[in-house]
Design a protein around this motif. Structure first.
Motif, PDB file in Angstrom:
ATOM      1  N   ARG A  62      42.650  19.992  12.582  1.00 13.70           N
ATOM      2  CA  ARG A  62      43.315  18.844  11.960  1.00 13.70           C
ATOM      3  C   ARG A  62      42.368  18.062  11.065  1.00 13.70           C
ATOM      4  NH1 ARG A  62      45.764  14.815  15.217  1.00 13.70           N
ATOM      5  NH2 ARG A  62      43.786  14.760  16.291  1.00 13.70           N
ATOM      6  N   ILE A  63      41.082  18.116  11.376  1.00 19.56           N
ATOM      7  CA  ILE A  63      40.099  17.410  10.549  1.00 19.56           C
ATOM      8  C   ILE A  63      40.085  18.019   9.147  1.00 19.56           C
ATOM      9  CG2 ILE A  63      37.641  16.870  10.272  1.00 19.56           C
ATOM     10  CD1 ILE A  63      37.592  16.978  13.449  1.00 19.56           C
ATOM     11  N   LEU A  64      40.116  19.347   9.073  1.00 23.05           N
ATOM     12  CA  LEU A  64      40.173  20.012   7.771  1.00 23.05           C
ATOM     13  C   LEU A  64      41.502  19.761   7.076  1.00 23.05           C
ATOM     14  CD1 LEU A  64      38.557  23.450   8.694  1.00 23.05           C
ATOM     15  CD2 LEU A  64      37.477  21.509   7.531  1.00 23.05           C
ATOM     16  N   ASP A  65      42.534  19.471   7.867  1.00 17.00           N
ATOM     17  CA  ASP A  65      43.860  19.190   7.307  1.00 17.00           C
ATOM     18  C   ASP A  65      44.009  17.737   6.859  1.00 17.00           C
ATOM     19  OD1 ASP A  65      44.491  21.823   7.948  1.00 17.00           O
ATOM     20  OD2 ASP A  65      45.437  21.285   9.853  1.00 17.00           O
ATOM     21  N   GLY A  66      42.969  16.922   7.055  1.00 15.49           N
ATOM     22  CA  GLY A  66      42.999  15.556   6.559  1.00 15.49           C
ATOM     23  C   GLY A  66      42.958  14.446   7.588  1.00 15.49           C
ATOM     24  N   VAL A  67      43.006  14.760   8.878  1.00 20.47           N
ATOM     25  CA  VAL A  67      42.913  13.714   9.903  1.00 20.47           C
ATOM     26  C   VAL A  67      41.470  13.194   9.904  1.00 20.47           C
ATOM     27  CG1 VAL A  67      43.015  13.260  12.385  1.00 20.47           C
ATOM     28  CG2 VAL A  67      44.759  14.684  11.313  1.00 20.47           C
ATOM     29  N   PRO A  68      41.272  11.890   9.829  1.00 20.27           N
ATOM     30  CA  PRO A  68      39.909  11.342   9.833  1.00 20.27           C
ATOM     31  C   PRO A  68      39.131  11.745  11.093  1.00 20.27           C
ATOM     32  CG  PRO A  68      41.497   9.645   9.230  1.00 20.27           C
ATOM     33  CD  PRO A  68      42.280  10.838   9.701  1.00 20.27           C
ATOM     34  N   MET A  69      37.864  12.073  10.915  1.00 18.97           N
ATOM     35  CA  MET A  69      36.994  12.489  12.014  1.00 18.97           C
ATOM     36  C   MET A  69      36.993  11.450  13.141  1.00 18.97           C
ATOM     37  SD  MET A  69      34.665  14.700  13.190  1.00 18.97           S
ATOM     38  CE  MET A  69      33.856  15.555  11.874  1.00 18.97           C
ATOM     39  N   GLU A  70      36.941  10.184  12.789  1.00 13.63           N
ATOM     40  CA  GLU A  70      36.901   9.126  13.799  1.00 13.63           C
ATOM     41  C   GLU A  70      38.152   9.150  14.674  1.00 13.63           C
ATOM     42  OE1 GLU A  70      36.461   8.608  10.483  1.00 13.63           O
ATOM     43  OE2 GLU A  70      34.282   8.375  10.504  1.00 13.63           O
ATOM     44  N   ARG A  71      39.300   9.373  14.059  1.00 15.74           N
ATOM     45  CA  ARG A  71      40.563   9.429  14.816  1.00 15.74           C
ATOM     46  C   ARG A  71      40.570  10.649  15.736  1.00 15.74           C
ATOM     47  NH1 ARG A  71      46.410  10.324  12.104  1.00 15.74           N
ATOM     48  NH2 ARG A  71      47.442  11.056  13.973  1.00 15.74           N
ATOM     49  N   ALA A  72      40.173  11.812  15.214  1.00 17.97           N
ATOM     50  CA  ALA A  72      40.142  13.036  16.028  1.00 17.97           C
ATOM     51  C   ALA A  72      39.167  12.874  17.190  1.00 17.97           C
ATOM     52  CB  ALA A  72      39.769  14.235  15.160  1.00 17.97           C
ATOM     53  N   ALA A  73      38.009  12.257  16.930  1.00 17.05           N
ATOM     54  CA  ALA A  73      37.015  12.052  17.989  1.00 17.05           C
ATOM     55  C   ALA A  73      37.543  11.100  19.057  1.00 17.05           C
ATOM     56  CB  ALA A  73      35.712  11.528  17.393  1.00 17.05           C
ATOM     57  N   ALA A  74      38.219  10.031  18.641  1.00 15.76           N
ATOM     58  CA  ALA A  74      38.783   9.085  19.607  1.00 15.76           C
ATOM     59  C   ALA A  74      39.854   9.749  20.464  1.00 15.76           C
ATOM     60  CB  ALA A  74      39.356   7.872  18.866  1.00 15.76           C
TER      61      ALA A  74
END
Length: 110
Positions: A62-74
């Protein structure tokens, strides 16, 4: 030996919430292993995640698909805390987690 080492490992594992497997043959000693408590499965790309949604817990693609890294990490941290607090991972919920981790074949010849 006296079995003291195995008793210590068994008690420690129970405190940590893991399962210990033991195989002992008189005169040949013992071996033991345990499944790490619980496992969260992360896949690195969305196409693979979409093929395996029943078994994968996290789509890091999802990070490569545009989800911000901070959101994915949280979200990942929230999942780690939830699973550590007793929520089942997808494998555990399906009842297949026990069969997926098998570091040693405890049958046959030691």
């Amino acid at each position: 030996g006296s079995g003291l080492g195995l008793a210590i490992v068994d008690r420690s594992a129970r405190l940590l919430g893991v399962k210990v497997r033991v195989r002992s043959i008189p005169g040949r000693g013992s071996c033991f292993g345990f499944k790490p408590a619980p496992s969260i499965k992360i896949v690195t790309n969305t196409p693979t995640y979409e093929r395996m949604t029943d078994d994968m817990d996290v789509n890091a693609g999802r990070i490569l698909d545009g989800v911000p890294m901070e959101r994915a990490a949280a979200e990942l941290l929230d999942l780690v805390v939830a699973v550590a607090s007793g929520q089942q991972s997808k494998s555990e919920a399906q009842g297949v987690g026990e069969a997926e981790f098998n570091p040693w074949n405890l049958g046959g010849v030691l």
